[in-house]
Design a protein around this motif. Structure first.
Motif, PDB file in Angstrom:
ATOM      1  N   SER A  89      12.637  -8.912   1.878  1.00  0.00           N
ATOM      2  CA  SER A  89      11.582  -9.668   2.556  1.00  0.00           C
ATOM      3  C   SER A  89      11.225 -10.983   1.875  1.00  0.00           C
ATOM      4  N   GLY A  90      12.077 -11.466   0.986  1.00  0.00           N
ATOM      5  CA  GLY A  90      11.771 -12.719   0.317  1.00  0.00           C
ATOM      6  C   GLY A  90      13.021 -13.489  -0.041  1.00  0.00           C
ATOM      7  N   ARG A 134       2.270 -10.124   0.530  1.00  0.00           N
ATOM      8  CA  ARG A 134       3.608 -10.706   0.568  1.00  0.00           C
ATOM      9  C   ARG A 134       3.855 -11.610  -0.641  1.00  0.00           C
ATOM     10  N   ALA A 135       2.819 -12.337  -1.058  1.00  0.00           N
ATOM     11  CA  ALA A 135       2.961 -13.196  -2.237  1.00  0.00           C
ATOM     12  C   ALA A 135       3.203 -12.357  -3.488  1.00  0.00           C
ATOM     13  N   GLY A 136       2.497 -11.228  -3.612  1.00  0.00           N
ATOM     14  CA  GLY A 136       2.703 -10.349  -4.752  1.00  0.00           C
ATOM     15  C   GLY A 136       4.113  -9.808  -4.811  1.00  0.00           C
ATOM     16  N   ALA A 137       4.647  -9.427  -3.649  1.00  0.00           N
ATOM     17  CA  ALA A 137       6.014  -8.909  -3.592  1.00  0.00           C
ATOM     18  C   ALA A 137       7.022  -9.985  -3.994  1.00  0.00           C
ATOM     19  N   TRP A 138       6.826 -11.201  -3.482  1.00  0.00           N
ATOM     20  CA  TRP A 138       7.753 -12.302  -3.784  1.00  0.00           C
ATOM     21  C   TRP A 138       7.725 -12.626  -5.271  1.00  0.00           C
ATOM     22  N   LEU A 139       6.517 -12.728  -5.831  1.00  0.00           N
ATOM     23  CA  LEU A 139       6.402 -13.105  -7.232  1.00  0.00           C
ATOM     24  C   LEU A 139       6.926 -12.003  -8.154  1.00  0.00           C
ATOM     25  N   ASP A 236      -2.394 -19.361 -10.427  1.00  0.00           N
ATOM     26  CA  ASP A 236      -2.144 -20.532  -9.584  1.00  0.00           C
ATOM     27  C   ASP A 236      -2.226 -20.190  -8.102  1.00  0.00           C
ATOM     28  N   PHE A 237      -1.736 -19.009  -7.761  1.00  0.00           N
ATOM     29  CA  PHE A 237      -1.733 -18.626  -6.346  1.00  0.00           C
ATOM     30  C   PHE A 237      -3.081 -18.066  -5.896  1.00  0.00           C
ATOM     31  N   VAL A 238      -3.610 -17.107  -6.619  1.00  0.00           N
ATOM     32  CA  VAL A 238      -4.756 -16.361  -6.101  1.00  0.00           C
ATOM     33  C   VAL A 238      -6.042 -17.167  -6.114  1.00  0.00           C
ATOM     34  N   LYS A 239      -6.109 -18.290  -6.849  1.00  0.00           N
ATOM     35  CA  LYS A 239      -7.347 -19.054  -6.895  1.00  0.00           C
ATOM     36  C   LYS A 239      -7.713 -19.668  -5.547  1.00  0.00           C
ATOM     37  N   ALA A 240      -6.786 -19.745  -4.617  1.00  0.00           N
ATOM     38  CA  ALA A 240      -7.108 -20.223  -3.265  1.00  0.00           C
ATOM     39  C   ALA A 240      -8.097 -19.312  -2.563  1.00  0.00           C
ATOM     40  N   GLN A 262      -6.409  -6.396  -4.545  1.00  0.00           N
ATOM     41  CA  GLN A 262      -5.769  -5.101  -4.348  1.00  0.00           C
ATOM     42  C   GLN A 262      -4.452  -5.264  -3.592  1.00  0.00           C
ATOM     43  N   MET A 263      -4.443  -6.099  -2.566  1.00  0.00           N
ATOM     44  CA  MET A 263      -3.230  -6.296  -1.774  1.00  0.00           C
ATOM     45  C   MET A 263      -2.149  -7.012  -2.575  1.00  0.00           C
TER      46      MET A 263
END
Length: 319
Positions: A89-90, A134-139, A236-240, A262-263
């Protein structure tokens, strides 16, 4: 879309034509600028190159022939592209062509929303939570490219910057900011030199560099990729997340909505020290807010809104 000078358009058009001669059987049917660097507006651009068969992203850096910046990115992108082969998926944007002179590189162009588009603008909290999953999976997969090592947490770059910025805020902000700064500095000092995970990192993993494709998540822009603590990519990502409204009960001590955190960690499973992560996220939100109060910084309307949102979230977690 960003506007170009006549000389910039002529340069980009020449690069696109050169690329077409070397790589394409199609003719070029359109050329437009889709990005100009805020930090390097005179030298870094991204163009969308349209052809009857498909579209391409042409990334220009006029200083790169001397610095080698795009050559290094193209090499890294190829390595990461291979790493993601077979990942369900990435993936990353497909590298296509590197100018022999190093002034530009070409990748596929993906016309889909970025993670930021969804996080900032969606009215659907569940849709946003899925972006974090999805971002967690990719990273997680990116951070698996090479074996991680333990490395000491050294926050001096952050603490020094926050001290400097806190001394510049207007007088009416100091009573609000100083207790936050003192709390953060004490926390960072307590955690200094604690070991955490160092991995191959994206280096600039904000939400504009992750595209939400149909069934796949697509990364791009690896110019800052290097080995560093994994928490920095995560922050960097989650601060949005500050662009999502939240009650006090919905936010955890890191400053992030509990559901989105959590996600993200449903599929990001490398063993991160959560205290260091929370400290870094709190510090990043604080640094971003203080920077927007600098007397020499003129906020745009968007930045004024961001400053207000940062202050509201910081008050939830510090005061």
């Amino acid at each position: 879309m960003p506007t170009l000078t006549i000389s910039e358009y002529d340069m980009a058009s020449g690069f696109a034509s050169e690329f077409a001669r070397h790589q394409l059987n199609d003719r070029i049917t359109g050329l437009e600028c889709v990005y100009r660097s805020h930090g390097f507006p005179g030298s870094r651009l991204v163009m969308k190159v349209e052809t009857p068969g498909q579209d391409f992203a042409l990334k220009i850096d006029t200083i790169s022939p001397e610095s080698g910046r795009l050559g290094r990115e193209f090499e890294t992108l190829g390595r990461v592209f291979d790493h993601f082969k077979g990942h369900e998926s990435g993936r990353v944007v497909r590298p296509v062509y590197l100018d022999p002179g190093g002034a530009y590189m070409v990748t596929e162009y993906v016309d889909r929303p970025t993670a930021v588009d969804v996080i900032y603008n969606s009215d659907d909290d569940k849709q946003v939570a899925q972006v974090y999953r999805r971002a967690g999976a990719w990273l997680h997969h990116l951070h698996s490219l090479q074996n991680p090592v333990q490395y000491a947490f050294r926050p001096r770059w952050m603490t020094d910057n926050i001290r400097e910025l806190s001394a510049l805020v207007p007088d009416h902000i100091t009573p609000i900011s100083q207790p936050m700064v003192d709390t953060f500095l004490a926390e960072a000092a307590r955690l200094r030199n604690r070991p955490d995970l160092r991995v191959f990192s994206h280096g600039d993993f904000h939400g504009l560099n992750l595209i939400m494709g149909q069934g796949t998540t697509i990364g791009l822009d690896f110019t800052e990729a290097r080995d560093k603590l994994a928490v920095y990519d995560i922050v960097d990502f989650v601060k949005a997340d500050i662009f999502r409204g939240a009650t006090q009960e919905e936010v955890d001590r890191s400053g992030m909505l509990k559901i989105n955190k959590q996600m993200f960690f449903k599929l990001y499973r490398h063993p991160i020290d959560t205290e260091i992560l929370d400290c870094c996220l709190r510090g990043r939100l604080l640094k971003d807010w203080l920077r927007l109060w600098r007397p020499d910084f003129i906020c745009s309307q968007f930045e004024e809104r961001k400053r207000d949102l940062l202050e509201a979230r910081l008050k939830q977690i510090f005061l």
